[in-house]
Design an enzyme around this catalytic site. Structure first.
Site, PDB file in Angstrom:
ATOM      1  CG  ASP A 153       7.888  44.272  28.829  1.00 57.46           C
ATOM      2  OD1 ASP A 153       9.063  44.050  28.516  1.00 57.46           O
ATOM      3  OD2 ASP A 153       6.956  43.494  28.521  1.00 57.46           O
ATOM      4  CD  GLU A 177      10.090  37.815  28.378  1.00 56.42           C
ATOM      5  OE1 GLU A 177       9.030  37.685  27.756  1.00 56.42           O
ATOM      6  OE2 GLU A 177      10.209  38.570  29.361  1.00 56.42           O
TER       7      GLU A 177
HETATM    8  C1  GLC Z   1       7.298  40.315  27.467  1.00 56.63           C
HETATM    9  C2  GLC Z   1       8.537  40.944  26.867  1.00 56.63           C
HETATM   10  C3  GLC Z   1       8.252  41.945  25.777  1.00 56.63           C
HETATM   11  C4  GLC Z   1       6.965  41.567  25.058  1.00 56.63           C
HETATM   12  C5  GLC Z   1       5.829  41.693  26.059  1.00 56.63           C
HETATM   13  C6  GLC Z   1       4.483  41.257  25.446  1.00 56.63           C
HETATM   14  O1  GLC Z   1       7.486  40.154  28.845  1.00 56.63           O
HETATM   15  O2  GLC Z   1       9.461  41.554  27.761  1.00 56.63           O
HETATM   16  O3  GLC Z   1       9.386  41.955  24.886  1.00 56.63           O
HETATM   17  O4  GLC Z   1       6.750  42.445  23.966  1.00 56.63           O
HETATM   18  O5  GLC Z   1       6.054  40.961  27.249  1.00 56.63           O
HETATM   19  O6  GLC Z   1       4.506  39.889  25.155  1.00 56.63           O
END
Ligand code: GLC
Length: 620
Positions: free
Chosen positions: A315, A509
């Site tokens: 991530d 988030e």
């Molecule tokens: C974010 C999320 C993830 C996403 C990634 C790219 O923090 O946790 O779900 O795909 O970063 O944007």
């Protein structure tokens, strides 16, 4: 002596001489960037008729360590020091994080941007194409004008796997139409505590729904990744992201291995069987150990026991959260089995650190080769070596009416009727006077939620669509008066009904974590109170990413509909409200009576929700 050359003879000789020169040159000077023919032979990795495993091993055998490390490096386009760095550092992947859009934010500009980056990648020595990823998590939601579907929580209420496949197919076409190859979706999170800010990215509290929705992967990836209308999918976030204590985003999931398997690993089984091409690791921990460094859960369980043969991506900057210094972050995450690191900013530091870890023997070359082989295999399966650029035949599908019709159908099926006193619903289209109030009635941004044009989402006309109010106005007869006032000013007792559209404002988030009061916002309570005092029948439409505490207000409502986060096609709400369609949705989450009941899930011993998991009324 004068040699007379016959005209035709001299021209013929000249042609033969020129042809010879060109042939010799073409043999001696292999074409830059794409050495498809060297000394007269076609390189296996450049041969589309060769088997992919052979193409992968041929290519890997030609790659330097720097080129291998580049393939494992993913950078957000905003952080490129220069576009040329794509070739300089042999970058294997770019992404657009939430809101990382070109200017202007149009499908054509996205496709042009993608093609520009791709042309630079192809100019490097071995000409390995980029794979570009994006969060198309409810449609191609970063792109202005794209179809925005209901968020996963609403799709969970539909209990309709076939619909999810349709949504996957439509989303794939819109993403492919902008050049992009890969979406970080679907989230297979099983949200066990609605205090979690990402509850709406979950299909529901029981793994049965997410398990049945592997169909969206079939929609996104099709039966052949080589098809220009398909893209790579990502099952995320491995594993236990929705089970953290207190619903703390990126927190600690403190449960037994059996519970982890039964609840959070379960949906991945169908996803892997469906051939999902990538899996993203969760920020969260399991019993105190960060998933991004979890050798057992990634190497042993995911790659070993479950046989996942796609590639694993971290991530966003998640490895930075591992204990220790950055070198140990890089070492531990890659040795745990992560194949591509979403850096996403300081890529030079990442590349240098990884090179040192390999050169000093703390990461084996076999691990590097395994990662690169997994990544290249998907690039070959996607057909990127043969068709690296945008297929513009799909660009026009972005926001198409056909896709919006699918989204509107999804909105209808996602609605859950929780109260219908005296069968006030369906409303007649011939009512005399309808009052509409509430901050979520006429706001595309609010009804789309987070991950809409920007990462966190925002209020207002953020992208073309139909608000819930517009849907109501379009549904009623010409003789019906519809009065709208966000705060309810102007309501009188002679209105036939007050439709009050309230709920949450967008978030994404951790910004959506809700550890405190779980009731309605004060502005919503004020509107409801004004309606109540007018003595008019009240129909409440709640636009939210999760259940909220409404126990004390419910008695004042004649009808109550949960609309979740419907996206751009708000007309789907009126379709059901006025009886063109019946309600079919059922709760994917238990609805708590009080905040103290949270977390509350089907199967709990003391299970006494306001509305149980699976509850949903229909018209008589
Ligand atoms: C974010 C999320 C993830 C996403 C990634 C790219 O923090 O946790 O779900 O795909 O970063 O944007």
């Amino acid at each position: 002596m004068k040699i007379y050359m016959h005209k035709s003879l001299s021209r013929k000789r000249l042609f033969i001489i020129l042809l010879s020169i060109v042939t010799i040159l073409s043999l001696l000077i292999p074409t830059l960037g794409n050495p498809s023919v060297v000394n007269g032979e076609v390189l296996v990795y450049q041969d589309p008729t060769a088997a992919i495993p052979d193409r992968v091993s041929d290519l890997v055998s030609r790659m330097s360590l720097n080129e291998k490390i580049g393939q494992m490096t993913q950078v957000d386009r905003r952080y490129l020091n220069s576009d040329q760095d794509i070739a300089t550092y042999y970058l294997g992947s770019l992404l657009s994080g939430g809101g990382s859009a070109p200017t202007p934010n149009t499908p054509e500009a996205w496709a042009d941007m993608y093609d520009q980056y791709q042309s630079i990648a192809l100019s490097s020595n071995l000409g390995i194409p980029l794979i570009y990823g994006i969060d198309a998590v409810h449609g191609h939601n970063n792109v202005y004008g794209a179809t925005i579907f209901p968020h996963n929580i609403g799709l969970g209420a539909t209990r309709n796997p076939a619909l999810l496949k349709q949504i996957g197919e439509a989303t794939a076409k819109e993403v492919a139409g902008t050049g992009i190859d890969w979406t970080f979706a679907p989230a297979l999170s099983v949200a066990r505590n609605e205090r979690w800010g990402r509850t709406y990215e979950s299909f529901g509290e029981d793994p049965e729904i997410a398990s049945s929705y592997a169909t969206i992967i079939e929609g996104l990836q099709g039966t052949n990744l080589n098809d220009p209308a398909t893209i790579l999918a990502t099952a995320k976030h491995w594993v236990g992201d929705g089970g953290t204590t207190g619903g703390d985003d990126q927190g600690d999931t403190q449960i037994s291995e059996q519970e982890l398997r039964d609840i959070h690993i379960a949906p991945y089984l169908n996803a892997i069987n469906s051939g999902v091409g990538s899996i993203m690791i969760s920020y969260s921990s399991w019993n105190g150990e960060k998933l991004h460094g979890h050798d057992y859960l990634i190497n042993d369980v995911l790659k070993g026991e479950l046989g996942f043969d796609g590639f694993i991506v971290s991530d966003w900057a998640a490895i930075d959260q591992l204990p220790g210094d950055y070198a140990s972050d890089v070492r531990d995450s890659i040795n745990a089995g992560i194949d591509m690191i979403m850096v996403p900013d300081n890529y030079v530091n990442f590349i240098n650190t990884l090179r040192t870890e390999v050169n000093e023997g703390r990461i084996a070359m076999t691990r590097i080769d395994d990662a690169v082989e997994r990544i290249l295999t998907k690039k070959f399966e996607l057909g990127l070596f043969e068709s690296p650029y945008t297929d513009r035949t799909y660009t026009a599908t972005v926001g198409s009416q056909a896709h919006r019709d699918i989204a509107r159908d999804a909105v209808r099926q996602s609605l859950v009727l929780l109260k219908n006193e005296g069968n006030i619903l369906p409303l007649s289209k011939n009512l005399n006077k309808v009052f509409v109030a509430g901050k979520n009635a006429d706001n595309i941004g609010y009804q789309s939620g987070g991950w809409s044009i920007s990462w966190q989402g925002s209020g207002g006309d953020i992208t073309p669509g139909t608000t819930i109010l517009e849907g109501i106005q379009n549904a009623v007869s010409p003789s019906t008066t519809v009065t709208y006032n966000e705060r309810g000013i102007g309501i009188k007792s002679d209105y036939d009904v007050a439709i009050v559209v309230i709920g949450e404002k967008p978030y994404a988030e951790g910004n959506g974590d809700k550890p405190g009061n779980f009731g309605l916002e004060r502005t919503d309570l004020a509107v409801l109170d004004k309606m109540k005092r007018a003595g008019v029948p009240i129909v409440v439409i709640l636009v939210s990413g999760r259940p909220l505490i409404v126990t004390d207000q419910l008695a004042d409502w004649n009808a109550f509909v949960e609309a979740w986060l419907p996206g751009t096609e708000g007309g789907g709400v009126a379709d059901v409200l006025f009886g063109d369609y019946n309600f079919t949705g059922t709760l994917p989450m238990s609805w708590p009576r009080t905040g103290d009941q949270i977390p509350i899930n089907i199967g709990d011993s003391q299970y006494d929700p306001l509305f149980p998991y699976g509850y949903g009324l229909t018209f008589p």
